[in-house]
Design a protein around this motif. Sequence first.
Motif, PDB file in Angstrom:
ATOM      1  N   ASP A 303       0.854  -1.188   0.000  1.00 30.52           N
ATOM      2  CA  ASP A 303       0.000   0.000   0.000  1.00 30.52           C
ATOM      3  C   ASP A 303       0.889   1.238   0.000  1.00 30.52           C
ATOM      4  O   ASP A 303       1.979   1.225   0.568  1.00 30.52           O
ATOM      5  CB  ASP A 303      -0.874   0.038   1.257  1.00 30.52           C
ATOM      6  CG  ASP A 303      -1.811  -1.159   1.353  1.00 30.52           C
ATOM      7  OD1 ASP A 303      -2.283  -1.618   0.300  1.00 30.52           O
ATOM      8  OD2 ASP A 303      -2.056  -1.621   2.486  1.00 30.52           O
ATOM      9  N   VAL A 304       0.380   2.290  -0.658  1.00 37.24           N
ATOM     10  CA  VAL A 304       1.130   3.548  -0.703  1.00 37.24           C
ATOM     11  C   VAL A 304       0.264   4.642  -0.108  1.00 37.24           C
ATOM     12  O   VAL A 304      -0.940   4.701  -0.356  1.00 37.24           O
ATOM     13  CB  VAL A 304       1.526   3.895  -2.164  1.00 37.24           C
ATOM     14  CG1 VAL A 304       2.105   5.306  -2.258  1.00 37.24           C
ATOM     15  CG2 VAL A 304       2.521   2.865  -2.702  1.00 37.24           C
ATOM     16  N   SER A 305       0.869   5.494   0.697  1.00 38.40           N
ATOM     17  CA  SER A 305       0.176   6.661   1.249  1.00 38.40           C
ATOM     18  C   SER A 305       0.857   7.919   0.732  1.00 38.40           C
ATOM     19  O   SER A 305       2.081   7.980   0.628  1.00 38.40           O
ATOM     20  CB  SER A 305       0.225   6.638   2.781  1.00 38.40           C
ATOM     21  OG  SER A 305      -0.301   7.845   3.303  1.00 38.40           O
ATOM     22  N   LYS A 306       0.027   8.933   0.405  1.00 39.04           N
ATOM     23  CA  LYS A 306       0.584  10.219  -0.034  1.00 39.04           C
ATOM     24  C   LYS A 306       0.471  11.265   1.064  1.00 39.04           C
ATOM     25  O   LYS A 306       0.936  12.384   0.903  1.00 39.04           O
ATOM     26  CB  LYS A 306      -0.183  10.732  -1.264  1.00 39.04           C
ATOM     27  CG  LYS A 306      -0.075   9.855  -2.491  1.00 39.04           C
ATOM     28  CD  LYS A 306      -0.951  10.476  -3.576  1.00 39.04           C
ATOM     29  CE  LYS A 306      -1.038   9.578  -4.786  1.00 39.04           C
ATOM     30  NZ  LYS A 306      -2.062  10.088  -5.729  1.00 39.04           N
ATOM     31  N   ASP A 307      -0.191  10.882   2.164  1.00 37.18           N
ATOM     32  CA  ASP A 307      -0.462  11.880   3.205  1.00 37.18           C
ATOM     33  C   ASP A 307       0.129  11.463   4.560  1.00 37.18           C
ATOM     34  O   ASP A 307      -0.460  11.698   5.609  1.00 37.18           O
ATOM     35  CB  ASP A 307      -1.961  12.144   3.309  1.00 37.18           C
ATOM     36  CG  ASP A 307      -2.759  10.850   3.535  1.00 37.18           C
ATOM     37  OD1 ASP A 307      -2.127   9.822   3.870  1.00 37.18           O
ATOM     38  OD2 ASP A 307      -3.985  10.870   3.364  1.00 37.18           O
ATOM     39  N   GLY A 308       1.260  10.793   4.506  1.00 37.60           N
ATOM     40  CA  GLY A 308       1.957  10.471   5.747  1.00 37.60           C
ATOM     41  C   GLY A 308       1.292   9.388   6.571  1.00 37.60           C
ATOM     42  O   GLY A 308       1.478   9.339   7.788  1.00 37.60           O
ATOM     43  N   GLY A 309       0.491   8.519   5.929  1.00 39.55           N
ATOM     44  CA  GLY A 309      -0.078   7.383   6.642  1.00 39.55           C
ATOM     45  C   GLY A 309      -1.505   7.582   7.110  1.00 39.55           C
ATOM     46  O   GLY A 309      -2.058   6.745   7.816  1.00 39.55           O
ATOM     47  N   MET A 310      -2.134   8.700   6.712  1.00 43.88           N
ATOM     48  CA  MET A 310      -3.556   8.916   7.030  1.00 43.88           C
ATOM     49  C   MET A 310      -4.423   7.954   6.225  1.00 43.88           C
ATOM     50  O   MET A 310      -5.300   7.297   6.752  1.00 43.88           O
ATOM     51  CB  MET A 310      -3.959  10.346   6.645  1.00 43.88           C
ATOM     52  CG  MET A 310      -3.693  11.383   7.703  1.00 43.88           C
ATOM     53  SD  MET A 310      -4.788  11.184   9.098  1.00 43.88           S
ATOM     54  CE  MET A 310      -6.347  11.561   8.320  1.00 43.88           C
ATOM     55  N   SER A 311      -4.176   7.936   4.917  1.00 45.33           N
ATOM     56  CA  SER A 311      -4.958   7.054   4.043  1.00 45.33           C
ATOM     57  C   SER A 311      -4.024   6.335   3.089  1.00 45.33           C
ATOM     58  O   SER A 311      -2.911   6.803   2.827  1.00 45.33           O
ATOM     59  CB  SER A 311      -5.970   7.881   3.241  1.00 45.33           C
ATOM     60  OG  SER A 311      -5.291   8.791   2.404  1.00 45.33           O
ATOM     61  N   TRP A 312      -4.483   5.195   2.608  1.00 46.18           N
ATOM     62  CA  TRP A 312      -3.622   4.316   1.805  1.00 46.18           C
ATOM     63  C   TRP A 312      -4.335   3.838   0.555  1.00 46.18           C
ATOM     64  O   TRP A 312      -5.554   3.655   0.550  1.00 46.18           O
ATOM     65  CB  TRP A 312      -3.215   3.094   2.628  1.00 46.18           C
ATOM     66  CG  TRP A 312      -2.399   3.426   3.850  1.00 46.18           C
ATOM     67  CD1 TRP A 312      -2.879   3.827   5.064  1.00 46.18           C
ATOM     68  CD2 TRP A 312      -0.980   3.406   3.958  1.00 46.18           C
ATOM     69  NE1 TRP A 312      -1.820   4.059   5.928  1.00 46.18           N
ATOM     70  CE2 TRP A 312      -0.652   3.794   5.281  1.00 46.18           C
ATOM     71  CE3 TRP A 312       0.061   3.083   3.080  1.00 46.18           C
ATOM     72  CZ2 TRP A 312       0.682   3.882   5.728  1.00 46.18           C
ATOM     73  CZ3 TRP A 312       1.376   3.161   3.518  1.00 46.18           C
ATOM     74  CH2 TRP A 312       1.677   3.563   4.840  1.00 46.18           C
ATOM     75  N   GLN A 313      -3.547   3.621  -0.500  1.00 44.80           N
ATOM     76  CA  GLN A 313      -4.058   3.012  -1.729  1.00 44.80           C
ATOM     77  C   GLN A 313      -3.200   1.785  -2.014  1.00 44.80           C
ATOM     78  O   GLN A 313      -1.979   1.841  -1.823  1.00 44.80           O
ATOM     79  CB  GLN A 313      -3.853   3.960  -2.921  1.00 44.80           C
ATOM     80  CG  GLN A 313      -4.793   5.120  -2.989  1.00 44.80           C
ATOM     81  CD  GLN A 313      -4.288   6.096  -4.042  1.00 44.80           C
ATOM     82  OE1 GLN A 313      -3.525   6.993  -3.736  1.00 44.80           O
ATOM     83  NE2 GLN A 313      -4.729   5.904  -5.286  1.00 44.80           N
ATOM     84  N   THR A 314      -3.816   0.729  -2.520  1.00 40.71           N
ATOM     85  CA  THR A 314      -3.042  -0.474  -2.824  1.00 40.71           C
ATOM     86  C   THR A 314      -2.349  -0.319  -4.178  1.00 40.71           C
ATOM     87  O   THR A 314      -2.979   0.068  -5.169  1.00 40.71           O
ATOM     88  CB  THR A 314      -3.954  -1.714  -2.804  1.00 40.71           C
ATOM     89  OG1 THR A 314      -4.459  -1.842  -1.467  1.00 40.71           O
ATOM     90  CG2 THR A 314      -3.191  -2.985  -3.170  1.00 40.71           C
TER      91      THR A 314
END
Lengths: 392, 322
Positions: A303-314
């Motif tokens: 999973d990758v997060s663009k907001d420092g771990g708030m939300s994630w995309q696979t």
Amino acid sequence: TPDPLITEVQEWAQGFGDGVDETPYGLPIAHERDVIRRNVEWLTADTVSSINFTPIHALDGTITPQGCAFERHHSGAIDLKKEDYRLMINGLVDTPLVFTYGDLERFPRENHVYFCECAANTGMEWAGAQLNGAQFTHGMIHNMEYTGVPLRMLLEEAGLDTAGDLKDKWVFVEGADASSNGRSIPMEKALDDCLIAFKANGEALRKEHGYPVRLVVPGWEGNMWVKWIRRIEVMDGPVESREETSKYTDTLADGISRKWTWAMDAKSVVTSPSPQSPITHGKGPLVISGLAWSGNGAITRVDVSKDGGMSWQTARLAKPGEKMALTRFYLDTEWDGSEMLLQSRAMDDTGYVQPTKAQLREVRGLNSIYHNNCIQTWLVRANGETENVEVS
Amino acid sequence: DRLGLGRAALPEEIAAWDGDVRPDGTGLPVGSGDAIIGEEIFATQCAACHGDFAEGIDNWPKLAGGIDTLYHDDPLKTVGSYWPYLSTAFDYIKRSMPYGNAGTLSDDETYALLAYILYSNDLIDDDFVLSNETFFDVEMPNADGFIIDDRAETEYAQWRGEPCMENCKPEPVSVTMRAMVLDVTPQEEAEAPAEGTIVAESAAQAEPEVVAALFDADLAEEGEKVFRKCKSCHQVGEDAKNRVGPILNGIVGKPAGAVEGFRYSKPMAAAGEEGLVWSEAELIAFLANPKDYMRGTKMAFAGLRKEDDLVAVVEYLKSFGD
């Protein structure tokens, strides 16, 4: 305006390039000369007992070219000819044996792709973000296709009846260099998937990786992958050598240290964008790319997060994960030009989820040095520049 | 099924390579030594890196001190404070030390050195004779300081399962630390010469005429390869610094013991005062067998065996003026 690179006849389209005899063994083109291993001078007293780092920020796919694959020596990379190479198996075996290089090539061989990660990879980041570049924070890793003989086959050639019950037996392996880098390995692992390897990525091992023969210990810390391996002794206990007591042990906050922490836990890192590979194209389509691996099995998801771990995309895995090998992941996305806090989080087929720095520190404190498999954060600024940070 | 490959290892061969020493004393040879003998060996063979009192120089390992620091920030891990087994130290010293001259210590010398390291850690008195018989009289302070990998229980059990995908932490996420602050990342050497092209050309074209008469560039190039053996302790060139050994710029023709800022052994300093000059011939004699040439030199290097290497490395050193 028309592009002169297109409208005007270019030198390379008119005359000749290099002939086939120019570089009989190829070299990277000069324009890629910054894609090299790099040393961090302040880390060690001396380059002969030191480490350099794979330029993972500049590579893609999963196979590490040998010339880019990090080096770690304890007494320098030695020059050992195949003709001068000997491998001894002794200890609790039926017949102690000596093999030449030629002997090894007469055993049935196998091919496997495995990652080799130094236990100290990311070790400088325990106490805080320190080094600005994926090459330096995560570059003590390489991934190659090895050709070699299963260690099991050589042990069986010497005969293990003398050893009796193999359950509590060990092998001690040492190299031919001055450091010898002796390590003890439980028999179960020795018989499972260890390889006595002599080729990597199709060609002979490089000197810096143990030419002519090295040990491959899939999924386990790189220090055990003894280079220039010259002796294997079957024993009824570990040697407790310098490399498995004073080094490669992990001190916890209370001063007690873990030993025999061999497996490299699941880990991942975004290799681009990263500090040495900033975004230079402005907003619009962006490929976020990285590597994931686990010494306990195969990667199943990143999973990758663009907001420092708030939300994630696979993310998309370039290929299904393979056991103890690097897996490439991509997140094909649109960048709106705003700041990002990029993270990646790997999962393997044991169900393990790569931990945050905070989770690791809670269990281990700050003094472990080795086995730091935390989630890494890159701050990508609006201008595309990227730096190594920690987040709340 | 056996393939019948390989040949039986001979007892002499096994004896030559099988030197490991284990915590229960298996493999420990008969022998002995004390800290007083050990100190002498340490001064000539080990102190250049590990310091006169095993305190460590620069980034080289500290061998003494640090007891009761393991639960602090930045614990000091030494033979005294951290190593759980004395056998490990014997095994390692005998096999891999002195650095750059591994495997040259006798069993008695190894016991003596180990005694000196233990003495430096206040773990034995100076009259304690360390031997295969007294080995287990020594108590290692951190013998009980290790546990076997417990990640399966303390970590894997917790860090498993379906991870959070949305609203995973309190907003807003803030940056708490930046690598920029420490700024220890190596700088890109963007202007470095193209590897293998410019450097190779200048070497191949060598300096013409005047220098050529005095100095053989091809031989110096050979010498550069030989010099790799010296590099772990000696630097040459523009930014050279004294390290374990002195800077070698201008060494050919220079009086012995005369490099500024380097702490020479007494014999080396005295030889210089008595007029020893590093002519090519003297340097070659020294480098062939440093310990024989000058008893008490700090240089732990065993010497170059081949005449060709000696001549070449001196030629290489000639290419570096002061």
